[in-house]
Design a protein around this motif. Structure first.
Motif, PDB file in Angstrom:
ATOM      1  N   ASP A 225       0.870  -1.175   0.000  1.00  0.00           N
ATOM      2  CA  ASP A 225       0.000   0.000   0.000  1.00  0.00           C
ATOM      3  C   ASP A 225       0.907   1.225   0.000  1.00  0.00           C
ATOM      4  OD1 ASP A 225      -3.248   0.301   0.938  1.00  0.00           O
ATOM      5  OD2 ASP A 225      -2.008   2.094   0.936  1.00  0.00           O
ATOM      6  N   ARG A 226       0.463   2.279  -0.658  1.00  0.00           N
ATOM      7  CA  ARG A 226       1.293   3.487  -0.701  1.00  0.00           C
ATOM      8  C   ARG A 226       1.160   4.316   0.571  1.00  0.00           C
ATOM      9  NH1 ARG A 226      -1.800   7.155  -5.288  1.00  0.00           N
ATOM     10  NH2 ARG A 226      -3.783   7.425  -4.203  1.00  0.00           N
ATOM     11  N   ASP A 227       0.181   3.971   1.432  1.00  0.00           N
ATOM     12  CA  ASP A 227      -0.032   4.679   2.687  1.00  0.00           C
ATOM     13  C   ASP A 227       0.727   3.951   3.793  1.00  0.00           C
ATOM     14  OD1 ASP A 227      -0.879   6.084   4.846  1.00  0.00           O
ATOM     15  OD2 ASP A 227      -3.017   5.612   4.630  1.00  0.00           O
ATOM     16  N   ILE A 228       1.686   4.597   4.390  1.00  0.00           N
ATOM     17  CA  ILE A 228       2.495   3.968   5.419  1.00  0.00           C
ATOM     18  C   ILE A 228       1.653   3.616   6.642  1.00  0.00           C
ATOM     19  CG2 ILE A 228       3.186   6.169   6.416  1.00  0.00           C
ATOM     20  CD1 ILE A 228       5.246   2.900   6.203  1.00  0.00           C
TER      21      ILE A 228
ATOM     22  N   VAL B 175       4.356  -7.483   3.978  1.00  0.00           N
ATOM     23  CA  VAL B 175       3.720  -6.245   3.533  1.00  0.00           C
ATOM     24  C   VAL B 175       4.774  -5.151   3.451  1.00  0.00           C
ATOM     25  CG1 VAL B 175       3.069  -5.671   5.916  1.00  0.00           C
ATOM     26  CG2 VAL B 175       1.872  -4.572   4.017  1.00  0.00           C
ATOM     27  N   VAL B 176       4.699  -4.334   2.381  1.00  0.00           N
ATOM     28  CA  VAL B 176       5.656  -3.257   2.161  1.00  0.00           C
ATOM     29  C   VAL B 176       4.907  -1.997   1.731  1.00  0.00           C
ATOM     30  CG1 VAL B 176       7.551  -4.802   1.535  1.00  0.00           C
ATOM     31  CG2 VAL B 176       6.018  -3.919  -0.251  1.00  0.00           C
ATOM     32  N   GLU B 177       5.576  -0.862   1.889  1.00  0.00           N
ATOM     33  CA  GLU B 177       5.046   0.402   1.383  1.00  0.00           C
ATOM     34  C   GLU B 177       5.452   0.534  -0.081  1.00  0.00           C
ATOM     35  OE1 GLU B 177       5.429   5.241   2.149  1.00  0.00           O
ATOM     36  OE2 GLU B 177       6.684   3.810   3.250  1.00  0.00           O
ATOM     37  N   ARG B 178       4.468   0.559  -0.976  1.00  0.00           N
ATOM     38  CA  ARG B 178       4.769   0.625  -2.413  1.00  0.00           C
ATOM     39  C   ARG B 178       3.536   1.074  -3.173  1.00  0.00           C
ATOM     40  NH1 ARG B 178       6.625  -4.905  -4.806  1.00  0.00           N
ATOM     41  NH2 ARG B 178       4.402  -5.356  -4.488  1.00  0.00           N
ATOM     42  N   ASP B 179       3.736   1.919  -4.151  1.00  0.00           N
ATOM     43  CA  ASP B 179       2.662   2.363  -5.019  1.00  0.00           C
ATOM     44  C   ASP B 179       2.381   1.289  -6.055  1.00  0.00           C
ATOM     45  OD1 ASP B 179       1.247   3.870  -7.270  1.00  0.00           O
ATOM     46  OD2 ASP B 179       1.423   5.414  -5.725  1.00  0.00           O
ATOM     47  N   VAL B 180       1.126   1.221  -6.516  1.00  0.00           N
ATOM     48  CA  VAL B 180       0.760   0.195  -7.482  1.00  0.00           C
ATOM     49  C   VAL B 180       1.534   0.348  -8.788  1.00  0.00           C
ATOM     50  CG1 VAL B 180      -1.175   1.530  -8.415  1.00  0.00           C
ATOM     51  CG2 VAL B 180      -1.215  -0.965  -8.565  1.00  0.00           C
TER      52      VAL B 180
ATOM     53  N   LEU C  35      -5.822   6.093 -11.249  1.00  0.00           N
ATOM     54  CA  LEU C  35      -5.367   4.955 -10.442  1.00  0.00           C
ATOM     55  C   LEU C  35      -5.779   3.632 -11.074  1.00  0.00           C
ATOM     56  CD1 LEU C  35      -4.061   4.049  -7.717  1.00  0.00           C
ATOM     57  CD2 LEU C  35      -6.368   4.069  -6.766  1.00  0.00           C
ATOM     58  N   TYR C  36      -7.018   3.539 -11.552  1.00  0.00           N
ATOM     59  CA  TYR C  36      -7.477   2.313 -12.193  1.00  0.00           C
ATOM     60  C   TYR C  36      -6.781   2.096 -13.539  1.00  0.00           C
ATOM     61  CZ  TYR C  36     -11.110   1.223  -8.797  1.00  0.00           C
ATOM     62  OH  TYR C  36     -11.776   0.858  -7.655  1.00  0.00           O
TER      63      TYR C  36
END
Length: 507
Positions: A259-262, A283-288, A318-319
């Motif tokens: 997820d991009r939200d920490i 789980v990691v912080e990452r943008d799609v 985003l989609y």
């Protein structure tokens, strides 16, 4: 043990999944209804249903079934029941009612009449009345009245079964655990591949996927069930069910969330640790947009943002990014996406092969399957690839049969005042979906018309401006209100022509 009729409640669209769970659990006489599945079983089956079912909201045990045409008739029937067999002295109780039809327009009044009947029974037989507790009762009762048929049941679950007990941290709009488990079971997830969720939120899909893959019962985290307050509660039987790990299995793949939200990543880490599945979930912080191609074909099930309002340009983008990543970085995999708006799903840019209609709370949603492969569909099928399973083919055939009756539903839309009551909408979930899509299409058409009108106005404005150059434009004129004369920026004040004859009219 003697078998009795039991009822498991669920969400719209998950009835068949719940029925499959009950059959696998060993229940008898399984019958699918509207947002419920009835079955028969003994006390052990009642306990196991609460402990093992992933897609049940609660499990009810009917104790009275009768016909009544008014709340007073319900009162008379309920008062004749021997309530001391269920409610011991000092115990509290509460009543919840669901009513449908003209005979019972007010469910709250029906609830009061059932409560009054129980209280009056104890007053007349013992001289004491039991206390009513809404927040944490010892005995929970549920009355369902529809078209004169009434069923009064004991609620064996207490708190909704979606409250597993592992959620210690959350984010905005988390997906319901029962809905998440239902989506995973609809997708066919059994732990045979790696699993990805690029919009993990608080990690509900990740944790439910791990529980399914490992065969861990969802009730393992519950502190208490309502049936533990019943007079015939068997603690040894429940202990045996808790200690039974015969359905658990080894999971050899891995589950990845991002997820991009920490803040969402931190919440997921806490919930994963509480659920005890940290060995198979990362789980990691990452943008799609940074999603990379897995080493082997994998499964993706995700719940991207959508909301219940018109989508912003950011959501549309985003989609689009999600669709681009699926095409270019998820080849060979299967992706399942749930969303509420057609214009968002259209931005993915791929044709879905399977579609399920579900409700996320009150939001009408679509769950869609995307099979990602290289080359042409003909070549994919020639190599043994399957776009749909047999169950998915049957489901899509049922959807096509529903489409043949759309004109009937559209006709009902014109009679909105008659069909807008909650009772009708609960009994006709397909009508709810069609009405919402009809309204959404109307909003889309209105928005499109406004957008086209704005474009026309801008084009006309540009055309008017192009008719004149700076030198050709007429000079700006302004009125001098003091003396009533007009002035021009490029000329002297206006005055009468000079009389060369220097004569007046009198001369």
């Amino acid at each position: 043990m003697n078998e009795t009729t039991l009822i498991a409640k669920t969400f719209h669209g998950l009835e068949a999944v719940l029925a499959g769970e009950l059959i696998e659990l060993g229940a008898n006489d399984v019958q699918i209804g509207n947002r419920m599945v009835s079955f028969s079983g003994n006390k052990e089956m009642l306990y196991r249903a609460n402990f093992c079912l992933r897609t049940a909201v609660r499990v009810l045990k009917p104790i009275l079934t009768f016909r009544a045409a008014s709340p007073d008739e319900i009162y008379n029937v309920v008062k004749r029941f021997q309530w001391e067999t269920l409610i011991a002295p000092g115990k509290t109780f509460c009543v919840n009612s669901v009513t449908k039809g003209e005979d019972f327009p007010n469910s709250r009044f029906v609830t009061y009449r059932v409560k009054d009947a129980i209280v009056d029974y104890f007053r007349e037989t013992t001289g004491k009345r039991p206390a009513v507790s809404i927040s944490n009762p010892d005995i929970s009762l549920n009355l369902h009245a529809s078209e004169g048929l009434c069923t009064l049941s004991l609620d064996s679950s207490g708190e909704s079964l979606h409250q597993r007990g592992y959620r210690v941290a959350t984010v905005d709009a988390p997906i319901n655990e029962v809905l998440a488990a239902g989506i995973l079971l609809l997708s066919g997830w059994r732990g045979d591949t790696d699993f990805y969720d690029p919009f993990c939120g608080s990690g509900t899909l990740l944790i439910e996927a791990a529980l399914i893959a490992k065969g861990i019962a969802p009730g393992i985290f519950r502190k208490k069930f309502a049936f533990e307050n019943w007079p015939d509660f068997d603690s040894e039987l429940l202990s045996r069910i808790y200690e039974d790990d015969s359905r658990e299995r080894e999971f050899t793949h891995h589950i990845y969330g991002s997820d991009r939200d920490i803040a969402a990543v931190r919440a997921t880490e806490k919930n994963v640790a509480r659920a005890g599945v940290g060995d198979c979930v990362s789980v990691v912080e990452r943008d799609v947009c940074d999603f990379e191609q897995p080493a082997e074909p994998a499964t993706m099930v995700t719940n991207p943002p959508y909301g219940d309002r018109l989508p912003s340009q950011g959501l549309l983008d985003l989609y689009s990014v999600l669709g681009e990543r699926l095409k270019n970085a998820f080849t060979g995999g299967t992706a399942w996406v749930i969303s509420s708006r057609e214009e968002l799903l259209r931005k993915i840019g791929m044709r879905h092969s399977v579609r399920y209609q579900l409700f996320n709370g009150k939001i009408d949603c679509d769950l869609r399957k995307y099979q990602i492969f290289e080359g042409r569909l003909k070549d994919f099928r020639a190599e043994g690839g399957e776009m749909k399973t047999d169950d998915e083919r049957r489901h899509m055939a049922d959807r096509r049969s529903f489409r043949t009756h759309r004109e009937e539903f559209k006709k009902r839309l014109e009679e909105r005042d008659h069909y807008a009551d909650d009772d009708f909408l609960e009994e006709n979930p397909n009508f709810i979906a069609l009405r919402r899509r009809h309204h959404e299409f109307g909003h889309y058409q209105e928005g499109k018309a406004r957008h086209e009108a704005r474009l026309r106005r801008e084009a006309e404005k540009a055309e008017r401006g192009s008719r004149f150059t700076t030198n050709e434009r007429k000079p700006f004129r302004k009125r001098d209100d003091a003396n009533g004369k007009h002035f021009n920026k490029q000329r002297k004040p206006y005055h009468k022509p000079y009389n060369h004859d220097n004569k007046t009219d009198e001369n």
